[in-house]
Structure formats: C-alpha cells, structure tokens
Design a protein around this motif. Structure first.
Motif, PDB file in Angstrom:
ATOM      1  N   TYR A   1       8.126   2.835  -2.566  1.00 14.62           N
ATOM      2  CA  TYR A   1       7.092   2.024  -3.205  1.00 14.62           C
ATOM      3  C   TYR A   1       7.019   2.380  -4.688  1.00 14.62           C
ATOM      4  O   TYR A   1       7.244   3.526  -5.083  1.00 14.62           O
ATOM      5  CB  TYR A   1       5.742   2.272  -2.546  1.00 14.62           C
ATOM      6  CG  TYR A   1       5.581   1.614  -1.199  1.00 14.62           C
ATOM      7  CD1 TYR A   1       5.190   0.283  -1.097  1.00 14.62           C
ATOM      8  CD2 TYR A   1       5.825   2.328  -0.029  1.00 14.62           C
ATOM      9  CE1 TYR A   1       5.036  -0.322   0.143  1.00 14.62           C
ATOM     10  CE2 TYR A   1       5.681   1.722   1.226  1.00 14.62           C
ATOM     11  CZ  TYR A   1       5.284   0.399   1.295  1.00 14.62           C
ATOM     12  OH  TYR A   1       5.143  -0.197   2.527  1.00 14.62           O
TER      13      TYR A   1
ATOM     14  N   ALA B   1       1.061   3.270  -5.776  1.00 12.92           N
ATOM     15  CA  ALA B   1       0.029   3.283  -4.740  1.00 12.92           C
ATOM     16  C   ALA B   1      -1.287   2.972  -5.437  1.00 12.92           C
ATOM     17  O   ALA B   1      -1.567   3.501  -6.522  1.00 12.92           O
ATOM     18  CB  ALA B   1      -0.031   4.624  -4.025  1.00 12.92           C
TER      19      ALA B   1
ATOM     20  N   HIS C   1      -5.507   0.840  -4.736  1.00 13.15           N
ATOM     21  CA  HIS C   1      -6.469   0.290  -3.787  1.00 13.15           C
ATOM     22  C   HIS C   1      -6.710  -1.180  -4.102  1.00 13.15           C
ATOM     23  O   HIS C   1      -6.566  -1.628  -5.240  1.00 13.15           O
ATOM     24  CB  HIS C   1      -7.789   1.070  -3.865  1.00 13.15           C
ATOM     25  CG  HIS C   1      -8.747   0.717  -2.774  1.00 13.15           C
ATOM     26  ND1 HIS C   1      -8.458   0.875  -1.437  1.00 13.15           N
ATOM     27  CD2 HIS C   1     -10.011   0.212  -2.822  1.00 13.15           C
ATOM     28  CE1 HIS C   1      -9.487   0.481  -0.719  1.00 13.15           C
ATOM     29  NE2 HIS C   1     -10.441   0.068  -1.532  1.00 13.15           N
ATOM     30  N   GLN C   2      -7.080  -1.927  -3.069  1.00  5.35           N
ATOM     31  CA  GLN C   2      -7.313  -3.364  -3.228  1.00  5.35           C
ATOM     32  C   GLN C   2      -8.419  -3.632  -4.248  1.00  5.35           C
ATOM     33  O   GLN C   2      -9.337  -2.838  -4.410  1.00  5.35           O
ATOM     34  CB  GLN C   2      -7.701  -3.992  -1.892  1.00  5.35           C
ATOM     35  CG  GLN C   2      -6.576  -4.020  -0.870  1.00  5.35           C
ATOM     36  CD  GLN C   2      -7.060  -4.552   0.465  1.00  5.35           C
ATOM     37  OE1 GLN C   2      -8.251  -4.568   0.746  1.00  5.35           O
ATOM     38  NE2 GLN C   2      -6.140  -4.984   1.304  1.00  5.35           N
ATOM     39  N   ASP C   3      -8.319  -4.776  -4.924  1.00  6.14           N
ATOM     40  CA  ASP C   3      -9.320  -5.179  -5.896  1.00  6.14           C
ATOM     41  C   ASP C   3     -10.386  -6.021  -5.195  1.00  6.14           C
ATOM     42  O   ASP C   3     -10.137  -7.163  -4.812  1.00  6.14           O
ATOM     43  CB  ASP C   3      -8.670  -5.984  -7.025  1.00  6.14           C
ATOM     44  CG  ASP C   3      -9.632  -6.232  -8.173  1.00  6.14           C
ATOM     45  OD1 ASP C   3     -10.535  -7.063  -8.000  1.00  6.14           O
ATOM     46  OD2 ASP C   3      -9.492  -5.596  -9.227  1.00  6.14           O
ATOM     47  N   HIS C   4     -11.574  -5.452  -5.044  1.00 10.23           N
ATOM     48  CA  HIS C   4     -12.643  -6.153  -4.326  1.00 10.23           C
ATOM     49  C   HIS C   4     -13.339  -7.200  -5.180  1.00 10.23           C
ATOM     50  O   HIS C   4     -13.956  -8.124  -4.639  1.00 10.23           O
ATOM     51  CB  HIS C   4     -13.663  -5.142  -3.793  1.00 10.23           C
ATOM     52  CG  HIS C   4     -13.125  -4.292  -2.693  1.00 10.23           C
ATOM     53  ND1 HIS C   4     -13.800  -3.223  -2.165  1.00 10.23           N
ATOM     54  CD2 HIS C   4     -11.946  -4.353  -2.007  1.00 10.23           C
ATOM     55  CE1 HIS C   4     -13.087  -2.666  -1.211  1.00 10.23           C
ATOM     56  NE2 HIS C   4     -11.956  -3.327  -1.099  1.00 10.23           N
TER      57      HIS C   4
ATOM     58  N   LYS D   1      -4.977  -9.426   0.178  1.00  9.82           N
ATOM     59  CA  LYS D   1      -4.762  -8.055   0.660  1.00  9.82           C
ATOM     60  C   LYS D   1      -3.627  -7.365  -0.098  1.00  9.82           C
ATOM     61  O   LYS D   1      -3.476  -6.148   0.000  1.00  9.82           O
ATOM     62  CB  LYS D   1      -4.477  -8.055   2.161  1.00  9.82           C
ATOM     63  CG  LYS D   1      -3.152  -8.696   2.559  1.00  9.82           C
ATOM     64  CD  LYS D   1      -2.953  -8.602   4.066  1.00  9.82           C
ATOM     65  CE  LYS D   1      -1.620  -9.212   4.487  1.00  9.82           C
ATOM     66  NZ  LYS D   1      -1.417  -9.094   5.952  1.00  9.82           N
ATOM     67  N   HIS D   2      -2.847  -8.149  -0.852  1.00 14.31           N
ATOM     68  CA  HIS D   2      -1.765  -7.589  -1.660  1.00 14.31           C
ATOM     69  C   HIS D   2      -2.075  -7.626  -3.148  1.00 14.31           C
ATOM     70  O   HIS D   2      -1.173  -7.481  -3.976  1.00 14.31           O
ATOM     71  CB  HIS D   2      -0.454  -8.346  -1.403  1.00 14.31           C
ATOM     72  CG  HIS D   2       0.094  -8.131  -0.031  1.00 14.31           C
ATOM     73  ND1 HIS D   2       0.814  -9.095   0.646  1.00 14.31           N
ATOM     74  CD2 HIS D   2       0.013  -7.069   0.802  1.00 14.31           C
ATOM     75  CE1 HIS D   2       1.166  -8.630   1.829  1.00 14.31           C
ATOM     76  NE2 HIS D   2       0.679  -7.408   1.939  1.00 14.31           N
TER      77      HIS D   2
ATOM     78  N   PHE E   1      -4.062  -5.686  -6.034  1.00 12.73           N
ATOM     79  CA  PHE E   1      -4.583  -4.336  -6.185  1.00 12.73           C
ATOM     80  C   PHE E   1      -5.253  -4.125  -7.539  1.00 12.73           C
ATOM     81  O   PHE E   1      -4.896  -4.764  -8.533  1.00 12.73           O
ATOM     82  CB  PHE E   1      -3.454  -3.318  -6.001  1.00 12.73           C
ATOM     83  CG  PHE E   1      -2.899  -3.292  -4.602  1.00 12.73           C
ATOM     84  CD1 PHE E   1      -3.462  -2.467  -3.642  1.00 12.73           C
ATOM     85  CD2 PHE E   1      -1.840  -4.113  -4.240  1.00 12.73           C
ATOM     86  CE1 PHE E   1      -2.973  -2.447  -2.351  1.00 12.73           C
ATOM     87  CE2 PHE E   1      -1.343  -4.108  -2.948  1.00 12.73           C
ATOM     88  CZ  PHE E   1      -1.916  -3.269  -1.993  1.00 12.73           C
TER      89      PHE E   1
ATOM     90  N   ASN F   1       0.809  -6.681 -10.372  1.00 12.93           N
ATOM     91  CA  ASN F   1       0.802  -7.216  -9.017  1.00 12.93           C
ATOM     92  C   ASN F   1       1.939  -8.199  -8.774  1.00 12.93           C
ATOM     93  O   ASN F   1       2.505  -8.243  -7.677  1.00 12.93           O
ATOM     94  CB  ASN F   1      -0.548  -7.883  -8.735  1.00 12.93           C
ATOM     95  CG  ASN F   1      -1.601  -6.889  -8.269  1.00 12.93           C
ATOM     96  OD1 ASN F   1      -1.624  -6.493  -7.108  1.00 12.93           O
ATOM     97  ND2 ASN F   1      -2.471  -6.470  -9.175  1.00 12.93           N
TER      98      ASN F   1
ATOM     99  N   GLN G   1       4.382  -6.576  -2.787  1.00 15.88           N
ATOM    100  CA  GLN G   1       4.785  -5.899  -1.556  1.00 15.88           C
ATOM    101  C   GLN G   1       5.514  -4.579  -1.817  1.00 15.88           C
ATOM    102  O   GLN G   1       6.153  -4.047  -0.919  1.00 15.88           O
ATOM    103  CB  GLN G   1       5.629  -6.825  -0.672  1.00 15.88           C
ATOM    104  CG  GLN G   1       4.851  -8.036  -0.170  1.00 15.88           C
ATOM    105  CD  GLN G   1       5.618  -8.875   0.820  1.00 15.88           C
ATOM    106  OE1 GLN G   1       6.824  -9.065   0.686  1.00 15.88           O
ATOM    107  NE2 GLN G   1       4.924  -9.398   1.816  1.00 15.88           N
TER     108      GLN G   1
ATOM    109  N   THR H   1      -0.984   0.917  -0.189  1.00 16.68           N
ATOM    110  CA  THR H   1      -2.443   0.908  -0.234  1.00 16.68           C
ATOM    111  C   THR H   1      -3.000   2.328  -0.167  1.00 16.68           C
ATOM    112  O   THR H   1      -2.733   3.063   0.784  1.00 16.68           O
ATOM    113  CB  THR H   1      -3.017   0.083   0.924  1.00 16.68           C
ATOM    114  OG1 THR H   1      -2.507  -1.252   0.859  1.00 16.68           O
ATOM    115  CG2 THR H   1      -4.539   0.044   0.861  1.00 16.68           C
TER     116      THR H   1
END
Length: 246
Positions: free
Chosen positions: A64, A67, A69-72, A93-94, A96, A137, A142, A146
């Motif tokens: 990868y 690494a 975390h997802q962007d809320h 979900k992809h 970040f 992104n 991919q 995460t």
C-alpha cells in the motif's frame, strides 16, 4: 524537485477556499525530499498527539502507498457525496482524509508517485474542493490502507459518528477548532496541551474574540464549498473518464 515546486508556485496561485495555500501540496513531495527514509508520518498542524506516533511506523503497509482514515466530512453532505461519487468517481469508503498519513516512501518512489502527481497537476489543471486530498485519493485509488479511527480521531460530524475512546491522534479538521468554539469534541486534549505552553492565554483570548461575524463567515465559506462541490458534480465529466484511476 525545485523546478516542480517552482512550476506550482507560478501556475497554481489561485486556490479555492479560505484555508488553502500552496503548502497543501508539499506533503506529496515528501518521498523525493527525504530519499534516505522508507516510511514517514505526516500530520496536519491542527492535530494533538496523545500517543507516540512512531507506533505507526510498524503498521503492516505491504505494498500500500499510504495508510489513512476515511473522511467523514465528505460523507455528511449530499453535495460532497455527489462530488466524491460523480466527479471524483470514487466510493465514499475509499475516500480518505489526508490530515494524518502513514507514507510508504520507498514504494511511492518505486512507482514515481511525485512525477505522476506533477504530470497530472500540470496537464489537466483540474478544479477540486480539496486539491491535495483529492489528487492523493485519485492517484492512490485502492492503494490506501484504512487506519483505525484512533489514529485520526475527528470530531463527530454525522449522527452515527461516536467518540473514539483514548484517541492516539486528535484531528480538529474543517471548522471544528477548539480555539474558536466551546464544547468541541475532544477539546479537553487540546486545552491540556495548550496549558503546557506559553500560548494558553493567547488561545483563550482567540476563542473569546471569535465573534458571530466570524461564525457567519465560516457558514458562508461552508455554503460556498458545498455549492462548488455541487457544480463540479453536476456540470463536469467525471475525473474517472480521464482514465487517471487504474
């Protein structure tokens, strides 16, 4: 490297949004700036560290590139959801958040990431809402592992979001700044850190002086950002149609 940075400075001065500066791109040059390192941790300045971040360096990245975390924030508003789906061509979900990154520098150099980024930037001049984050992104679709929320604990934005117990890194992203507003999630960590510096009184004064006009300015900025996201999602072809995502 210097020529690439100089080109950005000449050609990409008009960035959108109140908080965007040329420095947002610098994280994407870290692999070439530090060739002696195989991994690196990048943190935005609006973070508080509660645990030794060097723990991340042992995280199993394999092949990868990053690494994160997802962007809320992107998952909250209909406009940003359409922006990520329709314009960027990504699944939520992809998508970040780029404020806390574990970077696989060796792999990024092997795959000429910085060159790909500068070629993309200089060839297409694409409009984005969050340029550095969106480029990352797109180029690394991919290829981003995460991270658990504890490594990028964001103030809850959606109704289903919950507080992270004992967070390692707190990230006061978007408008949720404890030095502007009272009762921001995780603000106790910020003020505890601030109390150990000479800036405590200055930060308290910053919060006290943050007026209703300042708040209104942020509301306008949010409205403009969402309108910009909606225009891109509804009027321009998907970035995916450019075959930039492998």
């Amino acid at each position: 490297m210097r020529k690439r940075l100089q080109f950005i400075e000449r050609e990409h001065l008009p960035l959108r949004g109140d908080y965007e500066t040329l420095t947002i791109y610098y994280r994407l040059f870290i692999p070439e700036m530090f060739p002696e390192y195989r991994r690196a941790i990048y943190l935005d300045v609006d973070t508080i560290i509660q645990r030794d971040p060097r723990e991340l360096l042992d995280y199993p990245l394999e092949n990868y590139l990053f690494a994160a975390h997802q962007d809320h924030v992107a998952q909250k508003y209909p406009e940003t959801i359409r922006y990520v789906h329709n314009y960027l061509g990504l699944k939520l979900k992809h998508y970040f958040n780029s404020g806390v990154l574990l970077m696989n520098l060796a792999q990024l150099r092997d795959e000429h990431f910085t060159q790909q980024f500068t070629n993309l930037l200089n060839t297409y001049h694409l409009p984005f809402c969050a340029p550095d984050q969106d480029y990352l992104n797109i180029l690394c679709y991919q290829r981003i592992l995460t991270l658990p929320a504890t490594w990028n604990a964001l103030p809850p934005i959606r109704p289903e979001d919950t507080l992270v117990h004992d967070p390692a890194i707190i990230h006061y992203c978007f408008f949720d700044k404890p030095w502007h507003y009272q009762n921001i999630a995780y603000d106790q960590y910020f003020w505890n850190a601030a109390s150990q510096t000479t800036l405590m009184n200055e930060l308290l004064q910053e919060q006290r002086s943050f007026s209703s006009d300042n708040h209104q300015h942020e509301e306008i900025a949010l409205h403009q950002l969402l309108a910009h996201a909606d225009r891109l999602a509804n009027t321009l072809p998907s970035v995916k149609s450019l075959n930039l995502i492998s």
